[in-house]
Design an enzyme around this catalytic site. Structure first.
Site, PDB file in Angstrom:
ATOM      1  N   HIS A  82      44.397  27.770  22.043  1.00 56.06           N
ATOM      2  CA  HIS A  82      43.534  26.780  22.694  1.00 56.06           C
ATOM      3  C   HIS A  82      43.204  27.285  24.084  1.00 56.06           C
ATOM      4  O   HIS A  82      44.056  27.842  24.776  1.00 56.06           O
ATOM      5  CB  HIS A  82      44.253  25.429  22.793  1.00 56.06           C
ATOM      6  CG  HIS A  82      43.425  24.384  23.468  1.00 56.06           C
ATOM      7  ND1 HIS A  82      42.453  23.681  22.794  1.00 56.06           N
ATOM      8  CD2 HIS A  82      43.396  23.945  24.754  1.00 56.06           C
ATOM      9  CE1 HIS A  82      41.869  22.842  23.633  1.00 56.06           C
ATOM     10  NE2 HIS A  82      42.419  22.986  24.827  1.00 56.06           N
ATOM     11  N   ASP A 161      42.460  10.375  20.952  1.00 60.03           N
ATOM     12  CA  ASP A 161      41.980  11.255  22.020  1.00 60.03           C
ATOM     13  C   ASP A 161      40.477  11.115  22.224  1.00 60.03           C
ATOM     14  O   ASP A 161      39.993  11.159  23.352  1.00 60.03           O
ATOM     15  CB  ASP A 161      42.337  12.718  21.734  1.00 60.03           C
ATOM     16  CG  ASP A 161      41.875  13.619  22.875  1.00 60.03           C
ATOM     17  OD1 ASP A 161      42.356  13.393  24.002  1.00 60.03           O
ATOM     18  OD2 ASP A 161      41.023  14.485  22.659  1.00 60.03           O
ATOM     19  N   ARG A 168      38.262   8.529  30.057  1.00 62.19           N
ATOM     20  CA  ARG A 168      38.690   9.300  31.234  1.00 62.19           C
ATOM     21  C   ARG A 168      37.501   9.976  31.902  1.00 62.19           C
ATOM     22  O   ARG A 168      37.429  10.080  33.128  1.00 62.19           O
ATOM     23  CB  ARG A 168      39.731  10.346  30.817  1.00 62.19           C
ATOM     24  CG  ARG A 168      41.081   9.737  30.477  1.00 62.19           C
ATOM     25  CD  ARG A 168      41.964  10.754  29.782  1.00 62.19           C
ATOM     26  NE  ARG A 168      42.148  11.955  30.575  1.00 62.19           N
ATOM     27  CZ  ARG A 168      42.376  13.165  30.066  1.00 62.19           C
ATOM     28  NH1 ARG A 168      42.465  13.345  28.770  1.00 62.19           N
ATOM     29  NH2 ARG A 168      42.529  14.201  30.844  1.00 62.19           N
ATOM     30  N   SER A 183      46.445  15.009  25.584  1.00 65.85           N
ATOM     31  CA  SER A 183      45.151  15.180  24.921  1.00 65.85           C
ATOM     32  C   SER A 183      45.120  16.510  24.157  1.00 65.85           C
ATOM     33  O   SER A 183      44.788  16.563  22.967  1.00 65.85           O
ATOM     34  CB  SER A 183      44.045  15.130  25.982  1.00 65.85           C
ATOM     35  OG  SER A 183      42.849  15.652  25.502  1.00 65.85           O
ATOM     36  N   LYS A 187      46.118  17.213  19.697  1.00 67.13           N
ATOM     37  CA  LYS A 187      45.175  17.848  18.767  1.00 67.13           C
ATOM     38  C   LYS A 187      45.763  19.120  18.175  1.00 67.13           C
ATOM     39  O   LYS A 187      45.616  19.400  16.985  1.00 67.13           O
ATOM     40  CB  LYS A 187      43.860  18.159  19.500  1.00 67.13           C
ATOM     41  CG  LYS A 187      43.051  16.898  19.801  1.00 67.13           C
ATOM     42  CD  LYS A 187      41.814  17.186  20.611  1.00 67.13           C
ATOM     43  CE  LYS A 187      42.134  17.491  22.053  1.00 67.13           C
ATOM     44  NZ  LYS A 187      41.068  17.444  23.003  1.00 67.13           N
TER      45      LYS A 187
HETATM   46  N1  URA Z   1      40.718  19.502  27.206  1.00 71.98           N
HETATM   47  C1  URA Z   1      41.142  18.497  26.401  1.00 71.98           C
HETATM   48  O1  URA Z   1      41.064  18.586  25.183  1.00 71.98           O
HETATM   49  N2  URA Z   1      41.651  17.404  26.993  1.00 71.98           N
HETATM   50  C2  URA Z   1      41.762  17.259  28.324  1.00 71.98           C
HETATM   51  O2  URA Z   1      42.241  16.252  28.785  1.00 71.98           O
HETATM   52  C3  URA Z   1      41.300  18.306  29.147  1.00 71.98           C
HETATM   53  C4  URA Z   1      40.801  19.426  28.542  1.00 71.98           C
END
Ligand code: URA
Length: 434
Positions: A82, A161, A168, A183, A187
């Site tokens: 990621h 999320d 947010r 967050s 995932k």
């Molecule tokens: N990327 C994400 O998936 N979530 C966040 O809160 C910040 C960056």
């Protein structure tokens, strides 16, 4: 249990219990808790923080807010990566086929780009016919057969999320470490990989502006990953200028292909080798990052990483001839040099603004529904530390029209800052957190 009590507790600096966090996350996902209460909670968390147990509980609850992917039908060690998001970030296009060629399994869920950072799926769609809308069955079969598949994110993976992030985004509560950690990790955990490597960006074009903040985020992410039973490492990398030289979907694919062919051996290759080496070490198939990098270099040099990309493109319906002949990738109608009026040493390139130029050219999405032009973007000739003579080209703009190209060239000049004296080239890789 009442959300008002939880709000007061967090406002006063208390720690929420596991049950309270689950009540809040599941209640909000189901629409039983209104946006205004969840917004207030996000702000209370941003201001008061969360301890490690709370962050793990929040991550776990979010992970279970929808479907999770069970990768057990796939044989072998499943690895995922990621990136916290950056301009010109094409590492997945190189890293994934490289580690798959080295024997790990890549069963990756990826997103489309929104705003100024492009998504891996958009980039891969530069291969005509390529589709990530594949069934789970095809996804599993391809990973078992060829070691790699990339699927679009399904609608029901971590719905909590999707809702919380949207909130947010409009309430000034994105830059909170526990909220970012929960967050991202909800995932990644829901996507099922055994090994997760995180590229945490740091600098002007990133969420984390300083190395210290990036380190705090990287440590938070890896700790939560490990507590959740996964192998996890992070690499902190510079985002004070775009990554590599290309920004824009098909242009980034070309750059990635040049790295996979072994022709580009700069810092982008070094970053992909480092991320890949961390995956191999965490997976337990290599002892040290340095040894693992040597193994990965072999799959670049013998062409098997490039062939792995071709296999994946073919297996997902794409025209794999373009892997070996990049001239078949989408090409913009107009190219134009952006010429510097002044000389000196490049001291800064505003990454975010370069990303916005690519968007202005049509290469990025303004809303989820926008269509994008895969051919447009910029190819930078000068990076931080490079010497520039007046009249020299800083970049080539790839655009759909002369007018767009001219506008983009003018905007690009504003992204560059110069110094009269030499500037040290910034290190791309700042730290490895293992
Ligand atoms: N990327 C994400 O998936 N979530 C966040 O809160 C910040 C960056």
């Amino acid at each position: 249990m009442q959300m008002t009590e939880l709000l007061a507790k967090k406002r006063d600096g208390g720690a929420l219990s596991t049950e309270e966090i689950d009540f809040m996350i599941q209640g909000y996902t189901r629409g039983e808790i209104p946006d205004y209460q969840m917004s207030a909670m996000c702000m209370a968390i941003l201001l008061r923080g969360m301890d490690e147990r709370e962050t793990l509980d929040m991550t776990t609850s979010m992970m279970h807010s929808g479907e999770t992917l069970d990768l057990s039908p796939i044989r072998g060690i499943k690895a995922d990566k990621h990136s916290t998001g950056g301009v010109g970030d094409k590492t997945s296009l190189i890293l994934c086929p490289m580690v798959a060629a080295a024997g790990l399994k890549i069963a990756k869920m990826s997103g489309r780009g929104l705003g100024h950072t492009g998504g891996t799926i958009d980039k891969l769609e530069s291969f005509s016919g390529f589709s990530t809308a594949i069934s789970e069955e095809t996804f599993f079969r391809n990973v078992n057969d060829i070691g790699i598949a990339i699927m679009g994110q399904t609608a029901d993976l971590v719905p909590a999320d999707k809702k919380i992030y949207a909130l947010r985004d409009v309430t000034g509560t994105v830059p909170s470490i526990p909220l970012i950690v929960s967050s991202i990790m909800s995932k990644k955990l829901a996507s099922g990989a055994d090994v997760i490597v995180l590229d945490v960006k740091c600098g002007d074009g990133a969420f984390m502006k300083t190395e210290q903040q990036a380190e705090e985020l990287a440590r938070g992410l890896t700790r939560i990953g490990r507590l959740a039973g996964r192998k996890c490492a992070a690499v902190i990398t510079d985002m004070d200028q775009p990554l590599g030289t290309a920004v824009g979907n098909a242009l980034e694919v070309r750059e990635a292909l040049a790295v996979l062919r072994g022709e580009e051996r700069g810092e982008l290759l070094e970053l992909c080798l480092t991320l890949g080496a961390c995956m191999m070490v965490e997976a337990g198939v290599e002892w040290s990052v340095e040894e693992a990098k040597l193994s990965l270099m072999k799959v670049i040099e013998d062409g098997s990483a490039l062939e792995k990309l071709a296999q994946m493109v073919r297996a997902q319906g794409g025209d794999a001839r373009a892997v070996y002949d990049p001239a078949l990738l989408p090409q913009a109608a107009v190219t134009m040099e952006a010429v510097s009026q002044r000389g000196g040493f490049v001291s800064r390139i505003h990454a975010e603004r370069v990303g916005l130029i690519s968007m202005h050219l049509g290469g990025g999405r303004v809303t989820k529904e926008s269509s994008i032009d895969l051919s447009v973007g910029l190819q930078l000739h000068k990076k931080v530390g490079d010497r520039v003579q007046p009249g020299e080209s800083l970049a080539v703009i790839h655009a759909a029209s002369e007018e767009k190209a001219r506008e983009a060239a003018e905007m690009l000049l504003e992204c560059y800052e110069f110094s009269d004296g030499p500037i040290e080239k910034p290190r791309l890789i700042k730290q490895i957190i293992r």
